[in-house]
Design a protein around this motif. Sequence first.
Motif, PDB file in Angstrom:
ATOM      1  N   GLN A 293      20.314   8.212  38.109  1.00  0.00           N
ATOM      2  CA  GLN A 293      21.075   7.878  36.904  1.00  0.00           C
ATOM      3  C   GLN A 293      20.946   6.393  36.611  1.00  0.00           C
ATOM      4  O   GLN A 293      20.731   5.988  35.463  1.00  0.00           O
ATOM      5  N   ARG A 294      21.085   5.584  37.635  1.00  0.00           N
ATOM      6  CA  ARG A 294      21.016   4.124  37.477  1.00  0.00           C
ATOM      7  C   ARG A 294      19.658   3.701  36.913  1.00  0.00           C
ATOM      8  O   ARG A 294      19.577   2.897  35.987  1.00  0.00           O
ATOM      9  N   SER A 295      18.603   4.264  37.469  1.00  0.00           N
ATOM     10  CA  SER A 295      17.255   3.920  37.030  1.00  0.00           C
ATOM     11  C   SER A 295      17.020   4.324  35.576  1.00  0.00           C
ATOM     12  O   SER A 295      16.516   3.537  34.769  1.00  0.00           O
TER      13      SER A 295
ATOM     14  N   LEU B   5      16.882   3.275  29.574  1.00  0.00           N
ATOM     15  CA  LEU B   5      17.429   3.537  28.239  1.00  0.00           C
ATOM     16  C   LEU B   5      18.107   2.305  27.656  1.00  0.00           C
ATOM     17  O   LEU B   5      17.952   2.006  26.471  1.00  0.00           O
ATOM     18  N   ALA B   6      18.871   1.596  28.472  1.00  0.00           N
ATOM     19  CA  ALA B   6      19.579   0.407  27.987  1.00  0.00           C
ATOM     20  C   ALA B   6      18.592  -0.661  27.539  1.00  0.00           C
ATOM     21  O   ALA B   6      18.794  -1.320  26.514  1.00  0.00           O
ATOM     22  N   ARG B   7      17.510  -0.831  28.292  1.00  0.00           N
ATOM     23  CA  ARG B   7      16.486  -1.804  27.890  1.00  0.00           C
ATOM     24  C   ARG B   7      15.864  -1.410  26.552  1.00  0.00           C
ATOM     25  O   ARG B   7      15.659  -2.261  25.685  1.00  0.00           O
TER      26      ARG B   7
ATOM     27  N   ALA C 169      17.197   0.315  24.229  1.00  0.00           N
ATOM     28  CA  ALA C 169      18.192   0.170  23.169  1.00  0.00           C
ATOM     29  C   ALA C 169      18.624  -1.290  22.985  1.00  0.00           C
ATOM     30  O   ALA C 169      19.369  -1.590  22.056  1.00  0.00           O
ATOM     31  N   GLY C 170      18.177  -2.178  23.870  1.00  0.00           N
ATOM     32  CA  GLY C 170      18.571  -3.583  23.776  1.00  0.00           C
ATOM     33  C   GLY C 170      20.028  -3.801  24.119  1.00  0.00           C
ATOM     34  O   GLY C 170      20.676  -4.696  23.584  1.00  0.00           O
ATOM     35  N   GLU C 171      20.564  -2.974  25.020  1.00  0.00           N
ATOM     36  CA  GLU C 171      21.972  -3.062  25.409  1.00  0.00           C
ATOM     37  C   GLU C 171      22.111  -3.423  26.885  1.00  0.00           C
ATOM     38  O   GLU C 171      21.210  -3.178  27.680  1.00  0.00           O
ATOM     39  N   GLU C 172      23.256  -3.981  27.205  1.00  0.00           N
ATOM     40  CA  GLU C 172      23.621  -4.204  28.595  1.00  0.00           C
ATOM     41  C   GLU C 172      24.745  -3.238  28.937  1.00  0.00           C
ATOM     42  O   GLU C 172      25.712  -3.119  28.191  1.00  0.00           O
ATOM     43  N   ILE C 173      24.602  -2.545  30.067  1.00  0.00           N
ATOM     44  CA  ILE C 173      25.570  -1.546  30.511  1.00  0.00           C
ATOM     45  C   ILE C 173      26.104  -2.003  31.874  1.00  0.00           C
ATOM     46  O   ILE C 173      25.322  -2.438  32.722  1.00  0.00           O
ATOM     47  N   PRO C 174      27.397  -1.875  32.131  1.00  0.00           N
ATOM     48  CA  PRO C 174      27.931  -2.236  33.450  1.00  0.00           C
ATOM     49  C   PRO C 174      27.231  -1.443  34.556  1.00  0.00           C
ATOM     50  O   PRO C 174      26.915  -0.268  34.389  1.00  0.00           O
TER      51      PRO C 174
ATOM     52  N   LEU D  76      22.790   6.956  24.811  1.00  0.00           N
ATOM     53  CA  LEU D  76      21.575   6.162  24.655  1.00  0.00           C
ATOM     54  C   LEU D  76      20.349   7.025  24.359  1.00  0.00           C
ATOM     55  O   LEU D  76      19.438   6.582  23.665  1.00  0.00           O
ATOM     56  N   GLN D  77      20.326   8.241  24.871  1.00  0.00           N
ATOM     57  CA  GLN D  77      19.221   9.143  24.531  1.00  0.00           C
ATOM     58  C   GLN D  77      19.212   9.402  23.028  1.00  0.00           C
ATOM     59  O   GLN D  77      18.148   9.430  22.404  1.00  0.00           O
TER      60      GLN D  77
END
Length: 79
Positions: free
Chosen positions: A39-41, A46-48, A50-55, A70-71
């Motif tokens: 999940q982390r990977s 996905l966050a990259r 989308a240009g987002e930072e996720i905790p 994000l999908q």
Amino acid sequence: MSDTSREEETLGAVREGDNPAEKDPSDWVTGDEPMTAPQRSYLDTLAREAGEEIPADLTKAEASEQIDRLQNETGRATE
């Protein structure tokens, strides 16, 4: 001799229209555990995109919800 007419034991019949693979993350027994390495990977990927930072300290359930979101945003949704 084997009994070929014997049915295999099953649990939890699937109701018509239900997809057993789709369960609300809030109903997961282990949903409050830390997210898994896969999940982390995937969430990182996905966050990259989308240009987002996720905790990084999400639970399994939270990670699943973020992955679904994000999908959809990145066009990777499978539905």
